[in-house]
Motif scaffolding. Structure first.
Motif: not given
Length: 254
Positions: A75-82
């Motif tokens: 979450a810290e690095i990407l924020g969200y995931v597709d």
């Protein structure tokens, strides 16, 4: 515009073999990718091959404390995931009478328990319209000698995938699996064997696969990325990438 520009992906077990091939395909298409692994050498090589736009993270599926912190880190690095690819796993061959409790527990800790709780941690980060792709194995439905415990862990993983497909469809998240046969990864999919045993394992794979060869990691990666990105009306499906091996009811003795 590149194919995957603006997309974010996590590849669990993405520092070598099939997982690294998946990550490379996504990075080449413009995606922001985070890969995990536990071998320092593989992680270093993955970082060099994927380049500065990728995130390489040390994480061990057998360590539930590491698994529990993974969601926050992603979450810290990407924020969200597709796209989430669950590719990590181990395989050690032994006939049933030689399987130890330690071997049994390690297989289930990594291939099944670790994979399950990793997905549980990352589900809240999956964007609507996203996808999960599990890497199972042709062994999850074949009675391959020496693979009793490994096969059982992969069969359990496929069962999880089917249930998750039902549970997440309401959020617009698709869940599928890619099922490789013999594949030319650095370990040929098996740990703890000698070079001679690895060559024999490769020979048996070529002899028993109808297409008479191993898959390349890129071939399996292509199928996995297809399920994640292009198969937009497909969920709860297991796609075999095994050269026809799954059509055999048994593996011949050698």
């Amino acid at each position: 515009m590149s194919t995957y520009t603006g997309k974010k992906a996590v590849v669990i077990g993405g520092s070598a073999g099939i997982g690294l091939a998946i990550a490379e395909r996504l990075v080449e298409g413009g995606a922001e990718v985070l890969v995990t692994g536990r071998d320092p050498g593989h992680l270093k090589e993955a970082g060099e091959r994927l380049g500065p736009t990728a995130h390489v993270l040390a994480s061990d599926l057998a360590d539930l404390e590491a698994v529990e912190t993974l969601g926050g880190t992603v979450a810290e690095i990407l924020g969200y995931v597709d796209y989430l690819f669950v590719n990590a796993g181990i395989a050690r061959l032994a006939p049933v009478e030689q399987v130890t409790e330690e071997m049994y527990d390690l297989h289930f800790a990594v291939n099944t328990k670790g994979a399950f709780f990793t997905v549980q941690q990352l589900i809240p980060l999956l964007d609507e319209g996203g996808a999960i792709v599990f890497t199972t194995s042709v062994a999850d439905s074949l009675g391959v000698p020496g693979m009793s415990v490994y096969s059982a862990t992969k069969a359990a993983l496929w069962s999880f995938a089917q249930t998750l497909a039902s549970e997440l469809v309401g959020r617009g998240i698709r869940v599928n699996a890619v099922s490789p046969g013999y594949t030319d990864t650095p370990s040929i999919g098996v740990q703890g064997i000698t070079d001679e045993e690895r060559e024999e394992f490769k020979r048996v794979g070529d002899a028993t696969t109808p297409m008479r060869r191993h898959a390349t990691p890129a071939e399996v990666a292509s199928a996995a990325v297809f399920l994640a990105v292009d198969a937009t009306f497909t969920t709860g499906v297991k796609l075999a990438v095994d050269g026809g091996l799954g059509q055999h009811v048994a593996v011949p003795r050698t």
